[in-house]
Enzyme design. Structure first.
Site, PDB file in Angstrom:
ATOM      1  N   ASN A 202       7.357 -24.168 -27.835  1.00 35.31           N
ATOM      2  CA  ASN A 202       7.381 -25.332 -27.387  1.00 35.31           C
ATOM      3  C   ASN A 202       5.947 -26.034 -27.683  1.00 35.31           C
ATOM      4  O   ASN A 202       5.033 -25.715 -27.067  1.00 35.31           O
ATOM      5  CB  ASN A 202       7.358 -25.483 -25.513  1.00 35.31           C
ATOM      6  CG  ASN A 202       7.342 -26.673 -25.075  1.00 35.31           C
ATOM      7  OD1 ASN A 202       7.494 -27.763 -25.855  1.00 35.31           O
ATOM      8  ND2 ASN A 202       7.361 -26.923 -23.657  1.00 35.31           N
TER       9      ASN A 202
ATOM     10  N   LYS B 212       5.120 -28.965 -27.503  1.00 28.97           N
ATOM     11  CA  LYS B 212       4.610 -30.280 -26.402  1.00 28.97           C
ATOM     12  C   LYS B 212       4.143 -31.418 -27.408  1.00 28.97           C
ATOM     13  O   LYS B 212       4.700 -31.477 -28.308  1.00 28.97           O
ATOM     14  CB  LYS B 212       3.675 -29.495 -25.459  1.00 28.97           C
ATOM     15  CG  LYS B 212       4.290 -28.405 -24.753  1.00 28.97           C
ATOM     16  CD  LYS B 212       3.405 -28.085 -23.522  1.00 28.97           C
ATOM     17  CE  LYS B 212       4.128 -26.823 -22.715  1.00 28.97           C
ATOM     18  NZ  LYS B 212       3.449 -26.756 -21.692  1.00 28.97           N
TER      19      LYS B 212
ATOM     20  N   HIS C 276      12.219 -29.580 -18.638  1.00 27.12           N
ATOM     21  CA  HIS C 276      10.910 -29.223 -18.557  1.00 27.12           C
ATOM     22  C   HIS C 276      10.153 -29.735 -17.412  1.00 27.12           C
ATOM     23  O   HIS C 276      10.385 -30.935 -16.972  1.00 27.12           O
ATOM     24  CB  HIS C 276      10.125 -29.304 -19.782  1.00 27.12           C
ATOM     25  CG  HIS C 276       8.912 -28.411 -19.911  1.00 27.12           C
ATOM     26  ND1 HIS C 276       7.833 -28.984 -19.330  1.00 27.12           N
ATOM     27  CD2 HIS C 276       8.541 -27.295 -20.498  1.00 27.12           C
ATOM     28  CE1 HIS C 276       6.733 -28.002 -19.479  1.00 27.12           C
ATOM     29  NE2 HIS C 276       7.187 -26.936 -20.217  1.00 27.12           N
TER      30      HIS C 276
ATOM     31  N   GLU D 114       7.133 -30.604 -16.862  1.00 24.55           N
ATOM     32  CA  GLU D 114       6.358 -31.715 -17.312  1.00 24.55           C
ATOM     33  C   GLU D 114       7.225 -33.280 -17.091  1.00 24.55           C
ATOM     34  O   GLU D 114       6.520 -34.234 -16.864  1.00 24.55           O
ATOM     35  CB  GLU D 114       5.698 -31.612 -18.857  1.00 24.55           C
ATOM     36  CG  GLU D 114       4.451 -30.411 -18.485  1.00 24.55           C
ATOM     37  CD  GLU D 114       4.193 -29.757 -19.733  1.00 24.55           C
ATOM     38  OE1 GLU D 114       4.959 -30.175 -20.806  1.00 24.55           O
ATOM     39  OE2 GLU D 114       3.513 -28.683 -19.533  1.00 24.55           O
TER      40      GLU D 114
ATOM     41  N   GLU E 196      10.502 -20.675 -15.648  1.00 25.84           N
ATOM     42  CA  GLU E 196       9.192 -21.517 -15.873  1.00 25.84           C
ATOM     43  C   GLU E 196       8.457 -21.585 -14.693  1.00 25.84           C
ATOM     44  O   GLU E 196       8.888 -22.957 -14.202  1.00 25.84           O
ATOM     45  CB  GLU E 196       9.008 -22.719 -16.712  1.00 25.84           C
ATOM     46  CG  GLU E 196       9.358 -22.122 -18.212  1.00 25.84           C
ATOM     47  CD  GLU E 196       8.849 -23.083 -19.478  1.00 25.84           C
ATOM     48  OE1 GLU E 196       8.299 -22.618 -20.424  1.00 25.84           O
ATOM     49  OE2 GLU E 196       8.964 -24.373 -18.985  1.00 25.84           O
TER      50      GLU E 196
ATOM     51  N   GLY F 207       0.378 -23.069 -18.821  1.00 27.51           N
ATOM     52  CA  GLY F 207      -0.897 -23.420 -19.331  1.00 27.51           C
ATOM     53  C   GLY F 207      -1.814 -23.200 -18.515  1.00 27.51           C
ATOM     54  O   GLY F 207      -3.068 -23.883 -18.866  1.00 27.51           O
TER      55      GLY F 207
ATOM     56  N   SER G 173       2.506 -19.222 -19.875  1.00 27.29           N
ATOM     57  CA  SER G 173       1.188 -18.513 -20.273  1.00 27.29           C
ATOM     58  C   SER G 173       1.627 -17.097 -20.913  1.00 27.29           C
ATOM     59  O   SER G 173       1.023 -16.126 -20.852  1.00 27.29           O
ATOM     60  CB  SER G 173       0.152 -18.340 -19.232  1.00 27.29           C
ATOM     61  OG  SER G 173      -0.116 -19.318 -18.828  1.00 27.29           O
TER      62      SER G 173
HETATM   63  P1  PGA Z   1       2.587 -22.173 -21.848  1.00 24.40           P
HETATM   64  O1  PGA Z   1       3.786 -23.443 -21.776  1.00 24.40           O
HETATM   65  O2  PGA Z   1       2.994 -21.179 -22.464  1.00 24.40           O
HETATM   66  O3  PGA Z   1       1.518 -23.078 -22.656  1.00 24.40           O
HETATM   67  O4  PGA Z   1       2.248 -21.935 -20.489  1.00 24.40           O
HETATM   68  C1  PGA Z   1       5.123 -22.826 -21.494  1.00 24.40           C
HETATM   69  C2  PGA Z   1       5.908 -24.097 -21.376  1.00 24.40           C
HETATM   70  O5  PGA Z   1       5.405 -25.144 -20.788  1.00 24.40           O
HETATM   71  O6  PGA Z   1       7.020 -24.296 -21.998  1.00 24.40           O
END
Ligand code: PGA
Length: 257
Positions: free
Chosen positions: A13, A15, A99, A101, A171, A177, A217
């Site tokens: 992803n 982003k 997601h 976010e 998640e 993140g 992460s």
């Molecule tokens: P990350 O993000 O691996 O940077 O923690 C995962 C995601 O939000 O899909």
């Protein structure tokens, strides 16, 4: 992973990172790092404007291309939106839906997530449906109940025969993140629970065919242990998917015989 019943899917992803002209370099670096990938599917979910370059550059590598969002509406006066038909026409195969976010910053609710899941499936694409609890919910012991509600809401009106196309990504918001990964035990517990919720709606045969990823992460250091859990069928990878060496290491962890 359980390759007998379902696919292992490693999805990046990106982003809001990488411009269209950066896609080629990434694809070439990745190509040099991964051998013949036999045991898992690879996907890159890129920003809309990177999708045409992604489809061109990843074709030889057998990397599927996904979007990170889509409109729940089929077409019409929705300025700034992109429809499932537009994605399908381009050759996009996957769409991340819900997601955290998007839920947090763009007001997506369980209801919009459900509408998007239905639209994506109707177009013959595969939704990667994200669910997961906040730290506060985890601390209060609400994780399993909260995730159950998200899963059930996302699947409202989804026919059993469409379920093979649905991918879930567990998640936990506190792990995204942050560098703070869920332990393999925590991740396995929730992924197992998601499958139990699917089983309660669709029965055992459907439940065992659904790919359930972990995300938050995930990196080259922890991927192997997470993927060793029977109910974790891959990963949705943010930060580490931007670095070809790290993403390749995760793919290689999933691709072991
Ligand atoms: P990350 O993000 O691996 O940077 O923690 C995962 C995601 O939000 O899909």
């Amino acid at each position: 992973m359980n390759r007998k019943y379902r696919k292992t899917v490693i999805a990046g992803n990106w982003k809001m990172n990488k411009t269209p002209s950066q896609v080629k370099d990434f694809a070439e670096s990745l190509k040099a790092l991964i051998g013949r990938v036999k045991w898992c599917d690879i996907v890159i979910c890129a920003p809309f404007v990177d999708l045409p370059a992604g489809i061109r550059q990843f074709k030889d590598l057998h990397v599927g291309v996904g979007a990170q969002n889509v409109s729940e509406h089929p077409s019409g006066a929705y300025t700034g939106e992109v429809s499932v038909e537009m994605l399908r026409d381009l050759g996009v195969k996957y769409v991340i839906v819900g997601h955290s976010e998007r839920r947090q910053y763009f007001g997506e609710t369980d209801d919009t997530v459900n509408k998007k899941v239905l639209a994506v499936l109707e177009a013959g694409l595969q939704p990667i449906v994200c669910v997961g609890e906040s730290l506060d919910q985890r601390d209060k012991g609400l994780t399993l109940d909260f995730v159950s509600c998200q899963v059930k809401a996302a699947l409202a009106g989804v026919a059993p025969e469409k379920m093979r196309k649905v991918i879930f990504a567990y998640e936990p918001i506190w792990a995204i993140g942050t560098g703070r990964t869920a332990t393999a035990h925590q991740a396995a517990e929730v992924c197992h629970h998601i499958r139990a919720v699917i089983r309660s709606i669709y029965g055992a045969r459907v439940a065992r065919s659904v790919t359930i990823q972990y995300g938050g992460s995930m990196n080259d250091q922890n991927a192997y242990e997470l993927l060793a859990q029977p109910d974790i069928d891959g990963g949705l990878i943010g930060g580490a998917s931007l670095v070809p060496e790290k993403f390749a290491a995760i793919i290689n962890a999933a691709n072991q015989e």
